[in-house]
Design a protein around this motif. Structure first.
Motif, PDB file in Angstrom:
ATOM      1  N   ASN A  34     -15.978   4.855 -10.285  1.00  0.00           N
ATOM      2  CA  ASN A  34     -14.993   5.382  -9.337  1.00  0.00           C
ATOM      3  C   ASN A  34     -14.868   6.881  -9.583  1.00  0.00           C
ATOM      4  OD1 ASN A  34     -12.424   6.376  -8.376  1.00  0.00           O
ATOM      5  ND2 ASN A  34     -11.781   4.262  -8.083  1.00  0.00           N
ATOM      6  N   GLU A  83     -19.124   0.674  -2.292  1.00  0.00           N
ATOM      7  CA  GLU A  83     -19.374  -0.205  -3.446  1.00  0.00           C
ATOM      8  C   GLU A  83     -20.873  -0.336  -3.712  1.00  0.00           C
ATOM      9  OE1 GLU A  83     -15.246  -2.801  -3.246  1.00  0.00           O
ATOM     10  OE2 GLU A  83     -17.150  -3.843  -2.940  1.00  0.00           O
ATOM     11  N   VAL A  96       0.872  -1.187   0.000  1.00  0.00           N
ATOM     12  CA  VAL A  96       0.000   0.000   0.000  1.00  0.00           C
ATOM     13  C   VAL A  96       0.907   1.234   0.000  1.00  0.00           C
ATOM     14  CG1 VAL A  96      -1.825   1.257   1.223  1.00  0.00           C
ATOM     15  CG2 VAL A  96      -1.739  -1.244   1.345  1.00  0.00           C
ATOM     16  N   ALA A 110     -11.293   7.983 -10.875  1.00  0.00           N
ATOM     17  CA  ALA A 110     -10.966   7.542 -12.233  1.00  0.00           C
ATOM     18  C   ALA A 110     -11.868   8.226 -13.259  1.00  0.00           C
ATOM     19  CB  ALA A 110     -11.111   6.031 -12.333  1.00  0.00           C
ATOM     20  N   LYS A 121     -11.799  -5.461   4.957  1.00  0.00           N
ATOM     21  CA  LYS A 121     -12.662  -4.724   4.039  1.00  0.00           C
ATOM     22  C   LYS A 121     -14.012  -4.510   4.730  1.00  0.00           C
ATOM     23  CE  LYS A 121     -14.343  -4.522  -0.637  1.00  0.00           C
ATOM     24  NZ  LYS A 121     -14.409  -5.115  -1.946  1.00  0.00           N
ATOM     25  N   ASN A 135      -1.335   6.840  -0.053  1.00  0.00           N
ATOM     26  CA  ASN A 135      -2.726   6.389  -0.138  1.00  0.00           C
ATOM     27  C   ASN A 135      -3.293   5.987   1.226  1.00  0.00           C
ATOM     28  OD1 ASN A 135      -2.859   6.864  -2.832  1.00  0.00           O
ATOM     29  ND2 ASN A 135      -2.523   4.744  -3.453  1.00  0.00           N
ATOM     30  N   LYS A 169     -13.301   8.475   2.193  1.00  0.00           N
ATOM     31  CA  LYS A 169     -13.404   7.209   1.440  1.00  0.00           C
ATOM     32  C   LYS A 169     -14.377   7.333   0.266  1.00  0.00           C
ATOM     33  CE  LYS A 169     -12.441   2.859   0.880  1.00  0.00           C
ATOM     34  NZ  LYS A 169     -11.080   2.295   0.776  1.00  0.00           N
ATOM     35  N   ASN A 175     -12.635   9.329  -2.472  1.00  0.00           N
ATOM     36  CA  ASN A 175     -11.602   8.559  -3.172  1.00  0.00           C
ATOM     37  C   ASN A 175     -11.521   7.137  -2.600  1.00  0.00           C
ATOM     38  OD1 ASN A 175      -9.411   7.430  -4.389  1.00  0.00           O
ATOM     39  ND2 ASN A 175      -8.015   9.143  -4.016  1.00  0.00           N
ATOM     40  N   PRO A 176     -12.284   6.217  -3.201  1.00  0.00           N
ATOM     41  CA  PRO A 176     -12.337   4.841  -2.672  1.00  0.00           C
ATOM     42  C   PRO A 176     -10.996   4.116  -2.732  1.00  0.00           C
ATOM     43  CG  PRO A 176     -14.141   5.249  -4.211  1.00  0.00           C
ATOM     44  CD  PRO A 176     -13.208   6.406  -4.331  1.00  0.00           C
ATOM     45  N   ASP A 177     -10.007   4.675  -3.458  1.00  0.00           N
ATOM     46  CA  ASP A 177      -8.704   4.003  -3.531  1.00  0.00           C
ATOM     47  C   ASP A 177      -7.869   4.216  -2.270  1.00  0.00           C
ATOM     48  OD1 ASP A 177      -9.419   3.215  -6.040  1.00  0.00           O
ATOM     49  OD2 ASP A 177      -8.355   4.856  -7.055  1.00  0.00           O
ATOM     50  N   LEU A 178      -8.318   5.102  -1.381  1.00  0.00           N
ATOM     51  CA  LEU A 178      -7.528   5.376  -0.172  1.00  0.00           C
ATOM     52  C   LEU A 178      -7.852   4.395   0.944  1.00  0.00           C
ATOM     53  CD1 LEU A 178      -7.898   9.272  -0.005  1.00  0.00           C
ATOM     54  CD2 LEU A 178      -5.985   7.951  -0.957  1.00  0.00           C
ATOM     55  N   LYS A 179      -6.846   4.145   1.808  1.00  0.00           N
ATOM     56  CA  LYS A 179      -7.068   3.443   3.081  1.00  0.00           C
ATOM     57  C   LYS A 179      -7.234   4.530   4.115  1.00  0.00           C
ATOM     58  CE  LYS A 179      -5.881  -1.136   3.357  1.00  0.00           C
ATOM     59  NZ  LYS A 179      -7.147  -1.748   3.383  1.00  0.00           N
TER      60      LYS A 179
END
Ligand code: SF4
Length: 279
Positions: free
Chosen positions: A258, A251, A37, A261, A188, A41, A78, A81-85
């Protein structure tokens, strides 16, 4: 200064349980980075209170949020930007007093975020008032004759609210706590870790916790077992109480889409605005 440190001077009282939480968080984040990771991010938020200073000491991007709103802040992060932790550090007074609805709804939605509660049973930053997790009888400036209320049990509350990962750690068991934080961040869905955090200045619980803390073996097999363990008062089990798979909020909200994206380029946005203005 280590890799995840910052130049800020640490002003927690010597011996505060927050030091262990900071060190465990650094270990857990390091493990996450080693698993691939990207550091940029991983994003954090904190609330207001002694715990909130972790924002100054842990070298991650994020927001030092407002009182009780760190759980809401990471949910927004989140969704944006769903790509972040994302990970929120919260206090017991902060998140169960000022921010209880945000915490409950984050769990109910199974938002894909991690919340770490520094549970010291006291408002330390404002010199020791009682909080929703203070023991009955706790004497403080706001309860001079002792609290007459039973404390909330954060683990039971999170299990009832729908959290899909529920764990507890103790800073004295540093490696174990780091493992809990790492597992929570890997999960998750909504993950919650209660940290039994002694406050040496206003609620020194080291002696009590050293006697009562007990490391759990395997993750309990059923929700009922998790609830029974979380409710124990004779011992204080630490470990993972519950772990389950369930659809996560962003989701369900977005499906395959996204927002990052799919973001339009600057040129495309200008072209569209020009089109509107000239029509
Ligand atoms: Fe830690 Fe308590 Fe001091 Fe705050 S007041 S830094 S919680 S020991």
């Amino acid at each position: 200064m280590d890799d995840l440190g910052t130049p800020a001077q640490i002003t927690w009282c010597p011996g505060c349980g927050n030091f262990g939480i900071l060190n465990a968080a650094k270990k857990a984040v390091t493990a996450l980075i080693q698993k691939g990771v990207k550091r940029e991010n991983i994003v954090m938020a904190s609330g207001i209170g002694c715990h909130g200073k972790i924002y100054d000491y842990l070298g991650l991007s994020g927001i030092h949020s407002i009182h009780g709103r760190a759980a809401a802040t990471v949910q927004g992060t989140k969704i944006a930007n769903p790509d972040l932790k994302v990970i929120a550090f919260v206090g017991d007074g902060d998140s169960l007093g000022e921010g209880i609805s945000h915490l409950i709804f984050a769990a109910k939605r199974n938002a894909d975020v991690t919340v770490v509660m520094h549970d010291n049973g006291v408002y330390g930053l404002t010199t020791g008032q009682f909080t929703p997790t203070s023991e009955k009888g706790f004497k403080s400036p706001s309860t001079p004759r002792g609290s007459i209320e039973d404390p909330l049990n954060p683990l039971v509350m999170m299990l009832v609210a729908g959290a899909t990962f529920v764990a507890r750690g103790y800073p004295v068991k540093l490696d174990h706590l780091a493992e809990m934080l790492f597992r929570a961040m890997e999960h998750k869905g909504f993950s919650f870790v209660e940290v039994l955090q002694p406050c040496v200045s206003f609620n020194n619980t080291y002696e009590k916790y050293n006697k009562l803390v007990e490391i759990l073996g395997d993750v309990p097999g059923t929700y009922g077992e998790a609830m029974a363990l979380a409710g124990r008062k004779d011992r204080l089990p630490i470990g993972i109480f519950y772990e389950a798979e369930k659809p996560v909020f962003h989701e369900e909200l977005y499906g395959e889409w996204n927002p990052v994206a799919a973001r339009l380029s600057r040129e495309e946005r200008i072209k569209r605005v020009e089109g509107i203005l000239s029509s």
